[in-house]
Design an enzyme around this catalytic site. Structure first.
Site, PDB file in Angstrom:
ATOM      1  N   HIS A  61      20.149  -2.226  25.913  1.00 15.01           N
ATOM      2  CA  HIS A  61      21.507  -2.204  25.377  1.00 15.01           C
ATOM      3  C   HIS A  61      21.535  -2.383  23.868  1.00 15.01           C
ATOM      4  O   HIS A  61      20.658  -3.003  23.288  1.00 15.01           O
ATOM      5  CB  HIS A  61      22.337  -3.333  26.003  1.00 15.01           C
ATOM      6  CG  HIS A  61      22.420  -3.259  27.486  1.00 15.01           C
ATOM      7  ND1 HIS A  61      22.481  -4.374  28.278  1.00 15.01           N
ATOM      8  CD2 HIS A  61      22.449  -2.199  28.340  1.00 15.01           C
ATOM      9  CE1 HIS A  61      22.551  -4.023  29.550  1.00 15.01           C
ATOM     10  NE2 HIS A  61      22.521  -2.706  29.613  1.00 15.01           N
ATOM     11  N   LYS A  71      20.772 -10.714  18.112  1.00 14.55           N
ATOM     12  CA  LYS A  71      20.753 -11.582  19.292  1.00 14.55           C
ATOM     13  C   LYS A  71      19.630 -12.605  19.154  1.00 14.55           C
ATOM     14  O   LYS A  71      18.533 -12.272  18.707  1.00 14.55           O
ATOM     15  CB  LYS A  71      20.515 -10.770  20.565  1.00 14.55           C
ATOM     16  CG  LYS A  71      21.603  -9.780  20.885  1.00 14.55           C
ATOM     17  CD  LYS A  71      21.264  -8.966  22.125  1.00 14.55           C
ATOM     18  CE  LYS A  71      22.357  -7.960  22.441  1.00 14.55           C
ATOM     19  NZ  LYS A  71      22.006  -7.121  23.596  1.00 14.55           N
ATOM     20  N   TYR A 131      22.084 -16.088  25.234  1.00 13.52           N
ATOM     21  CA  TYR A 131      21.818 -15.486  23.930  1.00 13.52           C
ATOM     22  C   TYR A 131      23.040 -15.584  23.031  1.00 13.52           C
ATOM     23  O   TYR A 131      24.169 -15.479  23.465  1.00 13.52           O
ATOM     24  CB  TYR A 131      21.316 -14.047  24.054  1.00 13.52           C
ATOM     25  CG  TYR A 131      22.249 -13.071  24.731  1.00 13.52           C
ATOM     26  CD1 TYR A 131      23.063 -12.224  23.977  1.00 13.52           C
ATOM     27  CD2 TYR A 131      22.290 -12.980  26.108  1.00 13.52           C
ATOM     28  CE1 TYR A 131      23.910 -11.317  24.601  1.00 13.52           C
ATOM     29  CE2 TYR A 131      23.128 -12.075  26.740  1.00 13.52           C
ATOM     30  CZ  TYR A 131      23.941 -11.247  25.979  1.00 13.52           C
ATOM     31  OH  TYR A 131      24.782 -10.356  26.590  1.00 13.52           O
ATOM     32  N   ASP A 169      23.393   1.304  33.732  1.00 11.55           N
ATOM     33  CA  ASP A 169      22.102   1.435  33.062  1.00 11.55           C
ATOM     34  C   ASP A 169      21.298   2.625  33.572  1.00 11.55           C
ATOM     35  O   ASP A 169      20.513   3.203  32.834  1.00 11.55           O
ATOM     36  CB  ASP A 169      21.288   0.148  33.217  1.00 11.55           C
ATOM     37  CG  ASP A 169      21.840  -0.998  32.366  1.00 11.55           C
ATOM     38  OD1 ASP A 169      22.766  -0.762  31.565  1.00 11.55           O
ATOM     39  OD2 ASP A 169      21.343  -2.130  32.516  1.00 11.55           O
TER      40      ASP A 169
END
Length: 179
Positions: A61, A71, A131, A169
């Site tokens: 992603h 991140k 995250y 996905d």
């Protein structure tokens, strides 16, 4: 905090100083001061958390500019294979990926800067991943790369035939399809 540079520029592995005694342990999972001392200038605005079962693959992603995200990924429970793919077209490592096992036991974190696609597979029975991000989610900027893009050749360390991958996905394009 120990800062390790990976073979891909700007992609860092961070390991906190852990203080253990007979009660358990303590560590700073994030410190703006420690980041600044190591030349890392990022203002995180949000924390995200996911729970996944063994064999889940999430990703790859990213968000397109100007909503690209940095991140800081860590595991609260379990173990994952964390993967970052350099998608910076002007980078000498464009299209290369880096993977590392992150776990509750090793307490390592991966700092994934803007310009990377990110994903992970769950190696343990379950995993809780946390995250930080420096930009909010922006649906129209959401992009991705198929986890099984042959050009990337990522070994997710799970049985691909048994992998659990979201419908979203599975229909992602390849690295070459990114705009």
């Amino acid at each position: 905090m120990k800062v390790e540079h990976t073979p891909i520029a700007d992609l860092l592995v961070l390991t906190p100083a852990v203080f253990e005694d007979d009660r358990g342990y303590f560590f700073e999972s994030y410190s703006a001061t420690a980041f600044a001392k190591n030349g890392i200038d990022i203002q995180f605005i949000q924390d995200n958390q996911s729970f996944s079962k063994h064999g889940v693959i999430r990703g790859l992603h990213l968000q397109a500019a100007p909503y690209a995200q940095t991140k800081l990924v860590r595991v609260l429970q379990g173990e994952i294979l964390d993967v970052a793919v350099d998608i910076r077209k002007d980078s000498p490592t464009y299209g290369q990926h880096y993977s590392i096992v992150l776990s509750a036991a090793n307490k390592k974190q991966l700092l994934v800067p803007k310009g990377f696609a990110h994903g992970f597979s769950v190696l343990s029975e379950t995993a809780v991943v946390s995250y930080k991000v420096d930009e909010a989610y922006h649906k129209e900027s959401e992009r991705g790369i198929r986890y099984d893009d042959p050009a990337l050749g990522i070994d997710w360390q799970v049985q691909i035939s048994d992998a659990i991958v979201s419908e979203k996905d599975v229909i992602l394009g390849t690295l070459n399809d990114l705009d």
